[in-house]
Design a protein around this motif. Structure first.
Motif, PDB file in Angstrom:
ATOM      1  N   GLY A 197       0.800  -1.220   0.000  1.00 45.93           N
ATOM      2  CA  GLY A 197       0.000   0.000   0.000  1.00 45.93           C
ATOM      3  C   GLY A 197       0.832   1.270   0.000  1.00 45.93           C
ATOM      4  N   PHE A 198       2.132   1.153  -0.301  1.00 48.67           N
ATOM      5  CA  PHE A 198       3.006   2.323  -0.309  1.00 48.67           C
ATOM      6  C   PHE A 198       2.608   3.260  -1.448  1.00 48.67           C
ATOM      7  N   ASN A 199       2.540   4.565  -1.154  1.00 49.00           N
ATOM      8  CA  ASN A 199       2.193   5.577  -2.152  1.00 49.00           C
ATOM      9  C   ASN A 199       3.455   6.377  -2.473  1.00 49.00           C
ATOM     10  N   PHE A 200       4.021   6.166  -3.651  1.00 55.08           N
ATOM     11  CA  PHE A 200       5.288   6.781  -4.042  1.00 55.08           C
ATOM     12  C   PHE A 200       5.192   8.287  -4.286  1.00 55.08           C
ATOM     13  N   HIS A 201       3.999   8.831  -4.322  1.00 54.04           N
ATOM     14  CA  HIS A 201       3.811  10.258  -4.599  1.00 54.04           C
ATOM     15  C   HIS A 201       3.944  11.144  -3.351  1.00 54.04           C
ATOM     16  N   TYR A 202       3.987  10.535  -2.180  1.00 50.99           N
ATOM     17  CA  TYR A 202       4.022  11.315  -0.942  1.00 50.99           C
ATOM     18  C   TYR A 202       5.269  10.985  -0.134  1.00 50.99           C
ATOM     19  N   TYR A 203       5.997  12.028   0.249  1.00 50.92           N
ATOM     20  CA  TYR A 203       7.219  11.885   1.047  1.00 50.92           C
ATOM     21  C   TYR A 203       7.476  13.205   1.754  1.00 50.92           C
ATOM     22  N   THR A 204       8.367  13.172   2.759  1.00 50.38           N
ATOM     23  CA  THR A 204       8.614  14.386   3.536  1.00 50.38           C
ATOM     24  C   THR A 204       9.807  15.178   3.037  1.00 50.38           C
ATOM     25  N   ASN A 205      10.838  14.503   2.536  1.00 50.08           N
ATOM     26  CA  ASN A 205      11.987  15.243   2.005  1.00 50.08           C
ATOM     27  C   ASN A 205      12.852  14.353   1.114  1.00 50.08           C
ATOM     28  N   ILE A 206      13.741  15.019   0.371  1.00 50.26           N
ATOM     29  CA  ILE A 206      14.692  14.333  -0.507  1.00 50.26           C
ATOM     30  C   ILE A 206      16.091  14.725  -0.074  1.00 50.26           C
ATOM     31  N   TYR A 207      16.961  13.727   0.050  1.00 53.65           N
ATOM     32  CA  TYR A 207      18.368  13.976   0.383  1.00 53.65           C
ATOM     33  C   TYR A 207      19.197  13.602  -0.841  1.00 53.65           C
ATOM     34  N   THR A 208      19.969  14.563  -1.357  1.00 53.75           N
ATOM     35  CA  THR A 208      20.827  14.321  -2.516  1.00 53.75           C
ATOM     36  C   THR A 208      22.267  14.206  -2.040  1.00 53.75           C
ATOM     37  N   THR A 209      22.907  13.097  -2.409  1.00 57.62           N
ATOM     38  CA  THR A 209      24.301  12.879  -2.021  1.00 57.62           C
ATOM     39  C   THR A 209      25.231  13.694  -2.911  1.00 57.62           C
TER      40      THR A 209
END
Length: 124
Positions: free
Chosen positions: A80-92
């Protein structure tokens, strides 16, 4: 000498107010009712989004109990994971992008594979 006092009323129930000049409500009940009604639309929207984010985090935590794991996206979607919703992105520094739901995250790799990770202290 006549004083013209403006009659102040509670913003919720319109009961006459007495006391402080900046008073807007007759009590906590009226203040809470007024503010809840005022924020009702945005609260429902935010509640729905927060529920999705919390569900995503629970799924990531369940699938990744040891802190690092690779699995396919179908497994995440079946949970049931929804790939459209997240809290932040960390770029290395190398340009890889880890997507996080609070402290649980993932890195999309080749062939619909995902590396699940737990946020480290150095990740902002």
């Amino acid at each position: 000498m006549t004083e013209s006092k403006e009659k102040r009323l509670c913003q919720e129930c319109e009961t006459p107010l007495s006391g402080r000049r900046d008073q807007k409500f007759c009590g906590d009940y009226c203040r809470n009712t007024f503010n809840n009604r005022l924020n009702e639309d945005s609260s429902n929207y935010m509640r729905r989004i927060n529920n999705i984010l919390r569900k995503n985090r629970r799924i990531l935590e369940k699938l990744n109990p040891d802190g690092k794991k690779t699995l396919d996206g179908i497994t995440m979607a079946e949970e049931g994971f929804n790939f459209h919703y997240y809290t932040n992105i960390y770029t290395t520094k190398k340009g890889s992008q880890y997507i996080f739901c609070y402290d649980q995250g993932y890195l999309k790799m080749d062939d619909n594979q995902y590396m699940l990770v737990h946020k480290q202290d150095y990740v902002k």
